[in-house]
Write an enzyme that holds these catalytic residues in place. Structure first.
Site, PDB file in Angstrom:
ATOM      1  N   HIS A 131       0.939  -1.028   0.065  1.00 13.21           N
ATOM      2  CA  HIS A 131      -0.009   0.022   0.095  1.00 13.21           C
ATOM      3  C   HIS A 131       0.826   1.128   0.043  1.00 13.21           C
ATOM      4  O   HIS A 131       2.130   1.012   0.482  1.00 13.21           O
ATOM      5  CB  HIS A 131      -0.825   0.016   1.127  1.00 13.21           C
ATOM      6  N   ASP A 208       3.308  -4.599   8.154  1.00 14.17           N
ATOM      7  CA  ASP A 208       1.928  -3.943   7.898  1.00 14.17           C
ATOM      8  C   ASP A 208       0.695  -4.871   8.003  1.00 14.17           C
ATOM      9  O   ASP A 208       0.581  -5.481   7.173  1.00 14.17           O
ATOM     10  CB  ASP A 208       1.851  -3.278   6.505  1.00 14.17           C
ATOM     11  N   GLN A 211      -4.371  -5.186   6.923  1.00 17.84           N
ATOM     12  CA  GLN A 211      -5.607  -6.102   6.288  1.00 17.84           C
ATOM     13  C   GLN A 211      -5.580  -7.365   7.281  1.00 17.84           C
ATOM     14  O   GLN A 211      -6.374  -8.420   7.283  1.00 17.84           O
ATOM     15  CB  GLN A 211      -5.274  -6.302   5.068  1.00 17.84           C
ATOM     16  N   LYS A 234     -10.424  -0.934  10.683  1.00 19.71           N
ATOM     17  CA  LYS A 234     -10.427  -2.330   9.864  1.00 19.71           C
ATOM     18  C   LYS A 234     -10.541  -3.495  10.710  1.00 19.71           C
ATOM     19  O   LYS A 234     -10.754  -4.803  10.299  1.00 19.71           O
ATOM     20  CB  LYS A 234      -9.332  -2.573   9.031  1.00 19.71           C
ATOM     21  N   CYS A 372      -4.613   2.384  -3.673  1.00 21.62           N
ATOM     22  CA  CYS A 372      -3.345   2.774  -3.278  1.00 21.62           C
ATOM     23  C   CYS A 372      -2.313   1.849  -3.322  1.00 21.62           C
ATOM     24  O   CYS A 372      -1.443   1.708  -2.413  1.00 21.62           O
ATOM     25  CB  CYS A 372      -3.590   3.215  -1.709  1.00 21.62           C
TER      26      CYS A 372
END
Ligand code: 7TS
Length: 414
Positions: A131, A208, A211, A234, A372
């Site tokens: 991203h 990261d 998600q 999220k 993104c």
């Protein structure tokens, strides 16, 4: 069309949906079908009520006051820190820093650890499926320090080439910053293996988890990552609050990020000494209400259990994939062996945005565009994709509606 919901109920989706008031609304006179969960998930009543309860019951600034309201607010805020520690398997609550979200967490590391440790000629490795939030901070740092940004290539199936990764790792590598679950492809990357390889050459690793935190069991100690960032919104929590995990020893030795209230021990005009972890990185009045409400989101996930959630979502993904593949001219982008619950696709002769608009007319919310991830789109030589991303409250009937909606949409566009 077959619906699987009555065949293999993993849990009671109808009851779960009742906890999400927004799922009952209509869009363009049709019941909402919300398939944009990778952008942000909807919020259960427990989260909404926690925000309401804070503002109606004990709104006060934290860590400073000695009055009852301030004590209650401080206690609730710190309870969330402990809940996050449990949620990601951290060793200590001081390792949990509240941020605005994943983007701020990554930037915090780039501006502090990065500026302290990255020098001319050093190398930072990211992947081709990052991203922008996990590309741009490192680009800025590399430009400033004359360091080199290297990129792990993505295969045609949407996996990372681990052979290429091994070859990129050298004694110049100081940091590897990689996504655990791709927001554009759904790929689940083997981060544990990748972390071990990075440590072998002495590099630190940031994961990261924007998600992954909502879908996978996260155990930062087992992964042995040095940093882990994710966003509250999220994981069924509020916007404006996120988490940066860092190993205590690393956080202790890092320079401060923002200066101001709460991050100081003592200030004189000549010199300032800084507070201990985690407050050293939490300057100014934080997002108290939303941080408190984040605990309700984590409780919600824990009560159902990630194993059950993952099973249900895997069923939705498998069913959606199977049905999408029957649509003429449709190509799925991202066919990794291990995927989390989202599917990206393009349809020959159509633009993703047109599909998104026509699906919205039928009450179906999907994401379209580059997500993104512009370099990733370039890799696949496409302007963008249509992305359907599933959450625990989605149903097999909603997948059917997506498929029917797509058939209608294609007819309208042809
Ligand atoms: N990293 C990944 C993998 C993401 O998916 C996102 C947001 C971010 C970082 C940034 O998170 P934030 O909460 O700080 O904004 N992804 C998306 C998306 O896929 N659609 O909208 C936002």
């Amino acid at each position: 069309m077959t619906t699987f919901s009555t065949i293999s109920p993993i849990f009671d989706v109808d009851t779960i949906r009742q906890a999400f008031p927004i799922l009952g609304r209509m869009v363009k006179d049709k019941p909402l079908v919300y398939l944009d969960n990778a952008a942000t998930s909807q919020k259960p009543l427990g989260v909404i009520n926690a925000i309401h309860d804070y503002y109606t019951g004990y709104n006060a600034n934290i860590h400073r006051g000695i009055h009852s309201l301030a004590e209650e607010a401080t206690a609730a805020y710190e309870v969330t820190r402990h809940a996050v520690k449990q949620f990601i398997g951290a060793a200590a609550a001081e390792e949990i820093i509240f941020t605005r979200g994943t983007t701020e967490g990554i930037n915090l590391v780039a501006y502090t650890w990065g500026r302290q440790n990255i020098n001319a000629g050093d190398e930072i490795i990211i992947s081709g499926m990052e991203h922008h939030s996990n590309i741009v901070p490192w680009q800025i740092l590399c430009e400033e320090k004359n360091a080199v940004l290297k990129v792990i290539p993505v295969t045609e199936d949407g996996e990372l080439s681990l052979m290429a990764y091994q070859n990129l790792l050298t004694d110049k590598t100081k940091l590897v910053s990689i996504v655990q679950v791709s927001n554009a492809l759904g790929t689940v990357n083997p981060v544990k293996e990748m972390i071990a390889a990075a440590h072998h050459v002495g590099a630190l690793v940031l994961v990261d988890g924007a998600q992954s935190a909502v879908h996978l069991d996260i155990d930062v100690q087992d992964l042995d990552c040095d940093f882990f960032a994710f966003s509250g919104h999220k994981v069924y929590g509020p916007t404006g609050v996120g988490v940066l995990y860092g190993k205590k020893k690393i956080l202790e030795n890092m320079p401060v990020f923002q200066g101001g209230g709460e991050m100081i021990k003592e200030v004189t005009f000549e010199h300032t000494t800084y507070n201990e972890l985690p407050y050293k990185y939490e300057a100014g009045t934080p997002n108290i209400a939303d941080t408190i409400a984040l605990k309700s989101a984590l409780d919600f996930i824990n009560t159902i259990g990630k194993t059950k959630i993952r099973k249900h979502e895997a069923g939705l993904l498998a069913y959606a994939t199977e049905q999408l593949e029957t649509i003429p001219g449709l190509a799925i982008i991202g066919k990794a062996r291990e995927k989390a619950s989202l599917v990206s696709f393009v349809i020959k002769g159509t633009h993703p945005q047109d599909i998104g608009i026509l699906l919205d007319n039928q009450g179906i919310a999907v994401r379209t565009g580059h997500h993104c991830c512009q370099p990733l789109m370039k890799r696949f030589e496409i302007p963008g994709t249509v992305r359907a991303s599933f959450a625990l409250y989605n149903t097999f009937e909603e997948v059917d509606k997506l498929i029917t909606g797509l058939h209608k949409t294609i007819k309208m566009l042809s």
